[in-house]
Scaffold this motif. Structure first.
Motif, mmCIF file in Angstrom:
data_model
loop_
_atom_site.group_PDB
_atom_site.id
_atom_site.type_symbol
_atom_site.label_atom_id
_atom_site.label_comp_id
_atom_site.label_asym_id
_atom_site.label_seq_id
_atom_site.Cartn_x
_atom_site.Cartn_y
_atom_site.Cartn_z
ATOM 1 N N ASP A 127 0.901 -1.177 -0.152
ATOM 2 C CA ASP A 127 -0.047 0.022 0.053
ATOM 3 C C ASP A 127 0.904 1.221 -0.178
ATOM 4 N N TYR A 136 0.270 4.122 -2.874
ATOM 5 C CA TYR A 136 0.174 5.349 -2.629
ATOM 6 C C TYR A 136 1.139 6.430 -2.786
ATOM 7 N N ASN A 177 -0.935 9.971 -3.561
ATOM 8 C CA ASN A 177 -2.229 9.760 -2.552
ATOM 9 C C ASN A 177 -1.767 9.994 -1.106
ATOM 10 N N GLY A 214 -3.438 10.819 1.680
ATOM 11 C CA GLY A 214 -4.668 10.450 2.409
ATOM 12 C C GLY A 214 -4.363 8.978 2.715
ATOM 13 N N LYS A 215 -4.365 8.080 1.552
ATOM 14 C CA LYS A 215 -4.193 6.765 1.584
ATOM 15 C C LYS A 215 -2.977 6.191 2.128
ATOM 16 N N ARG A 269 -2.939 6.259 6.173
ATOM 17 C CA ARG A 269 -3.824 5.697 6.860
ATOM 18 C C ARG A 269 -3.644 4.489 7.746
ATOM 19 N N ASN A 270 -2.509 3.977 7.715
ATOM 20 C CA ASN A 270 -2.097 2.847 8.611
ATOM 21 C C ASN A 270 -0.978 3.403 9.642
ATOM 22 N N LYS A 307 0.153 -0.940 13.876
ATOM 23 C CA LYS A 307 0.399 0.139 13.048
ATOM 24 C C LYS A 307 1.727 0.581 12.559
#
Length: 116
Positions: free
Chosen positions: A21, A25, A30, A32-33, A36-37, A109
Protein backbone atom coordinates in the motif's frame (compact mmCIF):
# COMPACT_ATOMS: atom_id res chain seq x y z
CA UNK A 1 0.61 -7.77 23.25
CA UNK A 2 4.10 -7.37 21.79
CA UNK A 3 4.67 -7.85 18.07
CA UNK A 4 8.17 -9.25 18.58
CA UNK A 5 6.54 -12.38 20.03
CA UNK A 6 4.78 -13.15 16.75
CA UNK A 7 6.23 -15.52 14.17
CA UNK A 8 7.84 -14.21 10.99
CA UNK A 9 4.83 -15.48 9.04
CA UNK A 10 2.37 -13.59 11.27
CA UNK A 11 4.41 -10.39 10.98
CA UNK A 12 4.79 -10.66 7.21
CA UNK A 13 1.06 -11.29 6.77
CA UNK A 14 0.59 -7.69 7.95
CA UNK A 15 3.85 -6.08 6.81
CA UNK A 16 3.73 -7.07 3.14
CA UNK A 17 0.24 -5.60 2.52
CA UNK A 18 1.22 -2.44 4.45
CA UNK A 19 4.36 -2.09 2.31
CA UNK A 20 2.48 -2.74 -0.94
CA UNK A 21 0.00 0.00 0.00
CA UNK A 22 2.80 2.45 0.84
CA UNK A 23 4.45 1.83 -2.54
CA UNK A 24 1.17 2.13 -4.42
CA UNK A 25 0.03 5.33 -2.72
CA UNK A 26 3.48 6.88 -2.87
CA UNK A 27 3.55 6.31 -6.62
CA UNK A 28 0.06 7.80 -6.93
CA UNK A 29 0.89 10.73 -4.65
CA UNK A 30 -2.17 9.87 -2.57
CA UNK A 31 -1.23 11.30 0.82
CA UNK A 32 -4.52 10.41 2.53
CA UNK A 33 -4.27 6.73 1.73
CA UNK A 34 -0.48 6.70 2.23
CA UNK A 35 -0.84 7.60 5.92
CA UNK A 36 -3.96 5.57 6.75
CA UNK A 37 -2.11 2.87 8.77
CA UNK A 38 0.30 5.24 10.52
CA UNK A 39 0.46 5.33 14.32
CA UNK A 40 -0.91 8.36 16.12
CA UNK A 41 2.59 9.47 17.18
CA UNK A 42 3.90 9.20 13.62
CA UNK A 43 1.00 11.28 12.32
CA UNK A 44 1.69 13.95 14.94
CA UNK A 45 5.32 14.16 13.86
CA UNK A 46 4.67 14.46 10.14
CA UNK A 47 5.13 17.72 8.35
CA UNK A 48 2.34 17.57 5.75
CA UNK A 49 3.96 20.26 3.61
CA UNK A 50 7.26 18.37 3.47
CA UNK A 51 5.57 15.05 2.69
CA UNK A 52 3.47 16.77 0.02
CA UNK A 53 6.62 18.23 -1.53
CA UNK A 54 8.24 14.77 -1.59
CA UNK A 55 5.24 13.37 -3.41
CA UNK A 56 5.25 16.22 -5.90
CA UNK A 57 9.00 16.60 -6.50
CA UNK A 58 10.75 13.30 -5.76
CA UNK A 59 11.17 11.13 -8.82
CA UNK A 60 12.02 8.15 -6.61
CA UNK A 61 8.93 8.33 -4.39
CA UNK A 62 6.73 8.52 -7.49
CA UNK A 63 8.45 5.70 -9.39
CA UNK A 64 8.88 2.83 -6.93
CA UNK A 65 8.70 -0.58 -8.53
CA UNK A 66 5.84 -2.70 -7.21
CA UNK A 67 8.24 -5.65 -7.41
CA UNK A 68 10.63 -5.73 -4.46
CA UNK A 69 12.55 -8.24 -2.40
CA UNK A 70 11.90 -9.00 1.26
CA UNK A 71 15.24 -9.03 3.11
CA UNK A 72 14.45 -9.76 6.74
CA UNK A 73 12.99 -8.81 10.09
CA UNK A 74 14.72 -7.14 13.03
CA UNK A 75 13.02 -7.38 16.43
CA UNK A 76 13.69 -4.73 19.06
CA UNK A 77 11.68 -3.54 22.03
CA UNK A 78 8.02 -3.32 21.08
CA UNK A 79 8.55 -2.96 17.32
CA UNK A 80 9.81 -4.94 14.38
CA UNK A 81 11.60 -3.55 11.36
CA UNK A 82 10.91 -5.24 8.06
CA UNK A 83 13.50 -4.60 5.34
CA UNK A 84 12.96 -4.58 1.57
CA UNK A 85 15.23 -4.17 -1.47
CA UNK A 86 13.57 -1.55 -3.65
CA UNK A 87 14.02 -0.45 -7.23
CA UNK A 88 12.67 2.42 -9.29
CA UNK A 89 10.94 2.24 -12.62
CA UNK A 90 12.85 5.39 -13.69
CA UNK A 91 16.13 5.52 -11.76
CA UNK A 92 18.91 2.90 -11.92
CA UNK A 93 20.08 1.20 -8.75
CA UNK A 94 18.65 -0.24 -5.57
CA UNK A 95 17.39 1.25 -2.31
CA UNK A 96 16.68 -0.09 1.14
CA UNK A 97 13.06 0.10 2.26
CA UNK A 98 12.34 0.09 5.99
CA UNK A 99 8.97 -0.51 7.63
CA UNK A 100 8.64 -0.34 11.41
CA UNK A 101 5.44 -1.78 12.86
CA UNK A 102 4.06 -2.49 16.31
CA UNK A 103 0.89 -2.39 18.36
CA UNK A 104 -1.01 0.76 19.21
CA UNK A 105 -4.26 0.38 21.13
CA UNK A 106 -4.55 -3.27 20.16
CA UNK A 107 -3.98 -2.74 16.42
CA UNK A 108 -0.82 -3.11 14.35
CA UNK A 109 0.25 0.29 13.03
CA UNK A 110 3.17 1.78 11.11
CA UNK A 111 5.63 3.62 13.34
CA UNK A 112 8.15 4.49 10.60
CA UNK A 113 8.64 3.95 6.88
CA UNK A 114 11.49 5.11 4.70
CA UNK A 115 13.54 4.51 1.58
CA UNK A 116 17.36 4.92 1.78
Amino acid sequence: MNIIDQTDEEILAVAHPFWADLVKYSNEGNYGKFIRNFSYDLLLGLNEVEVGNQFAKSELTRSLSEEYDYLGIIRRGEHVTVLYRMRSTKKPGEWLGRLVIGYERGEIKIFAASIF
